[in-house]
Design an enzyme around this catalytic site. Structure first.
Site, PDB file in Angstrom:
ATOM      1  N   GLY A  15       0.822  -1.199   0.000  1.00  0.00           N
ATOM      2  CA  GLY A  15       0.000   0.000   0.000  1.00  0.00           C
ATOM      3  C   GLY A  15       0.853   1.245   0.000  1.00  0.00           C
ATOM      4  N   HIS A 237     -13.435   0.378  -4.373  1.00  0.00           N
ATOM      5  CA  HIS A 237     -12.768  -0.655  -5.159  1.00  0.00           C
ATOM      6  C   HIS A 237     -11.737  -0.003  -6.066  1.00  0.00           C
ATOM      7  CE1 HIS A 237     -12.929  -4.319  -8.020  1.00  0.00           C
ATOM      8  NE2 HIS A 237     -11.998  -4.461  -7.090  1.00  0.00           N
ATOM      9  N   ASP A 238     -10.503  -0.428  -5.968  1.00  0.00           N
ATOM     10  CA  ASP A 238      -9.411   0.215  -6.697  1.00  0.00           C
ATOM     11  C   ASP A 238      -9.642   0.241  -8.206  1.00  0.00           C
ATOM     12  OD1 ASP A 238      -8.992  -2.536  -6.994  1.00  0.00           O
ATOM     13  OD2 ASP A 238      -7.076  -2.553  -5.962  1.00  0.00           O
ATOM     14  N   THR A 239     -10.321  -0.773  -8.737  1.00  0.00           N
ATOM     15  CA  THR A 239     -10.608  -0.796 -10.170  1.00  0.00           C
ATOM     16  C   THR A 239     -11.391   0.432 -10.603  1.00  0.00           C
ATOM     17  OG1 THR A 239     -10.651  -3.206 -10.186  1.00  0.00           O
ATOM     18  CG2 THR A 239     -11.738  -2.100 -12.024  1.00  0.00           C
ATOM     19  N   THR A 260      -1.913  -6.855 -10.233  1.00  0.00           N
ATOM     20  CA  THR A 260      -1.954  -8.266  -9.843  1.00  0.00           C
ATOM     21  C   THR A 260      -3.129  -8.961 -10.531  1.00  0.00           C
ATOM     22  OG1 THR A 260      -0.945  -7.741  -7.713  1.00  0.00           O
ATOM     23  CG2 THR A 260      -2.080  -9.851  -7.882  1.00  0.00           C
ATOM     24  N   ASN A 297     -12.880 -10.148 -14.896  1.00  0.00           N
ATOM     25  CA  ASN A 297     -11.748 -10.270 -13.975  1.00  0.00           C
ATOM     26  C   ASN A 297     -10.824 -11.364 -14.516  1.00  0.00           C
ATOM     27  OD1 ASN A 297     -12.259  -8.681 -11.275  1.00  0.00           O
ATOM     28  ND2 ASN A 297     -14.238  -9.497 -11.915  1.00  0.00           N
ATOM     29  N   GLY A 407       0.063  -0.711 -13.201  1.00  0.00           N
ATOM     30  CA  GLY A 407       1.444  -1.177 -13.176  1.00  0.00           C
ATOM     31  C   GLY A 407       1.860  -1.912 -14.425  1.00  0.00           C
TER      32      GLY A 407
END
Length: 488
Positions: A15, A237-239, A260, A297, A407
């Protein structure tokens, strides 16, 4: 006048606390604090070390003092996982990691309680055993005493918000990852909750994405020497934070948030829930302004990350850049895996599993590190094409560009392979899409940015974007036909 906000972005392995500064034209970000996120296995259960993570949040708050006045705080995390609070607001036990084995078999158990087609018709969610619904079903069947003591089920970003503010809420985007939300109504589904036998009272009030959830408690302010500060419910939610930062100006586009996990999809005004989307197992996930992310996903950089960990255990430590160089030197388009095959989900010796998969499917077996890495990257690119074809089939639309963020954009090899496989332009960047989206959502919640389109335009001019054009179309088309034959 510059405005500063503090974004906490939690991934499955680490994080960051990032200071976002908005000068009215551009957003800049500065890393203040970085930490690992290490699960702990105890008595056969894999837990998140949530108290350590909250300690790291406090360190981030302390380090943010050097930035001057922080106007607000926002937190995003991974999806599906949660903490249980008792009637006094105490955490009953550490949240369990979605990679824990407790949900094995719960998907089939749920279909005994609610018809599969009906289940999808209501929730519009891709069926995955890690989803919150199946974690709760496990508790109901195996640890009912724990569930009986629970007053509220609070999803991970909302749990951290609760620790900071004392407010028990469920932000809309993170709630949409649970397989317990009515996708059309944007509310908890009484029908699904009742069918599964879950207690209704544990589900907190849902609040819209990009709204204020509360303020830092007096206790936190006193302990850390802080002023009262707003805590915003960004896209938990990071997405969905990453999607806010996609620098697209057209209405219809494909996005690929690659970390990831890979989240591959398009943005819609309304969910698509029909026989095709159910057959393809495509999810409808909520985002800012009640928009829908119609997405798949897909296992992302996990196979690369876990392979690298295995090679380190074997005494061969290479950086990701070195792995990419070795992959570029390997022969192209020889062998493929299905990244979503169940054997690649657990931690461990992924390279050996890749070799076994290729041998079982009658393909050349990758031997060298470079061959394994190339196999993973090419397979991911092919999987993206497969998802793109399914999405096109459901929406009836064509897409000229894949907007790749996160990333994964640091891998020029993966970006180029994605352009080759999908047969279209790849716009790569920003790398820090999740943090930029978190910052932009806080600024939208405070009224400093007026709209989603304005936020995307600001981010576009704040970041360097690289474009990749497709190459070797015939070779990739031929290889794609071979790839489809090995899908699990």
């Amino acid at each position: 006048m510059e405005k500063k906000v503090l974004a906490f972005d939690f991934g499955a392995s680490g994080g960051r606390a990032m200071c976002g500064t908005f000068d009215g034209e551009k957003i800049s970000i500065e890393e203040l604090h970085r930490f690992s996120n290490d699960p702990v296995i105890l008595n056969g259960t894999m837990y998140w070390d949530v108290l350590r993570l909250f300690f790291e949040i406090k360190q981030g708050l302390i380090k943010a003092k050097k930035c001057g006045r922080i106007e607000s705080i926002g937190i995003d995390t991974w999806g599906v996982d949660f903490g249980l609070l008792d009637k006094d607001g105490r955490l009953l036990e550490n949240p369990v990691h979605y990679r824990d084995s407790r949900t094995e078999g719960m998907l089939s158990e749920s279909f005994k309680l609610i018809d599969k087609q009906k289940f999808y018709e209501i929730t519009g969610n891709q069926f995955m055993e890690i989803n919150t619904a199946f974690q709760l079903l496990y508790l109901l069947k195996n640890r009912k005493d724990l569930l009986d003591r629970a007053d509220k089920m609070v999803l991970m970003p909302d749990l951290f918000n609760y620790f900071l503010t004392g407010e028990k809420k469920a932000e809309y985007s993170i709630a949409s990852t649970t397989q317990l939300l009515d996708a059309r109504k944007g509310a908890w589904s009484d029908e699904v909750i009742e069918a599964l036998g879950l207690p209704k009272h544990i589900f907190p009030e849902i609040v819209p994405t990009g709204t204020k959830v509360g303020e830092l408690t007096d206790e936190i302010c006193t302990e850390l020497g802080l002023e009262k500060t707003d805590v915003m419910a960004v896209a938990g939610h990071d997405t969905q934070c990453a999607l806010v930062a996609v620098p697209a100006s057209e209405e219809d586009f494909i996005f690929l948030s690659c970390g990831t996990w890979s989240l591959f999809g398009t943005e819609l005004a309304e969910p698509i829930i029909n026989e095709k989307s159910e057959y393809y197992n495509i999810t409808n996930e909520g985002g800012y302004g009640r928009k829908i992310s119609f997405l798949k996903n897909i296992i992302g950089l996990w196979c690369i990350q876990e392979s690298r960990r295995q090679w380190i255990r074997e005494g061969q430590e290479y950086g990701f850049g070195e792995l990419e160089i070795m992959a570029k030197e390997a022969k192209p388009l020889r062998s493929f895996i299905d990244p979503d095959a169940p054997e690649f989900t657990p931690a461990g010796d992924v390279p050996s599993r890749i070799r076994a998969f290729c041998e079982r499917t009658g393909q050349p077996v990758p031997q060298t590190i470079g061959e394994v890495v190339r196999c993973i990257n090419e397979s991911l690119a092919m999987k993206y094409r497969h998802a793109m074809e399914e999405i096109k089939d459901c929406t009836g639309k064509d897409y000229k560009t894949v907007y790749m963020v996160g990333g994964g954009t640091q891998s020029a090899l993966l970006c180029q392979f994605t352009a080759n496989a999908c047969g279209c332009r790849v716009s790569a960047g920003p790398v820090e899409a999740t943090v930029l989206g978190n910052v932009a959502l806080q600024l939208m919640a405070s009224g400093d940015i007026a709209s989603l389109s304005e936020a995307r335009e600001i981010i576009k001019r704040s970041q360097d974007i690289k474009v990749y054009e497709p190459q070797d179309k015939e070779k990739w088309d031929e290889a794609y036909e071979r790839f489809k034959k090995i899908l699990v």
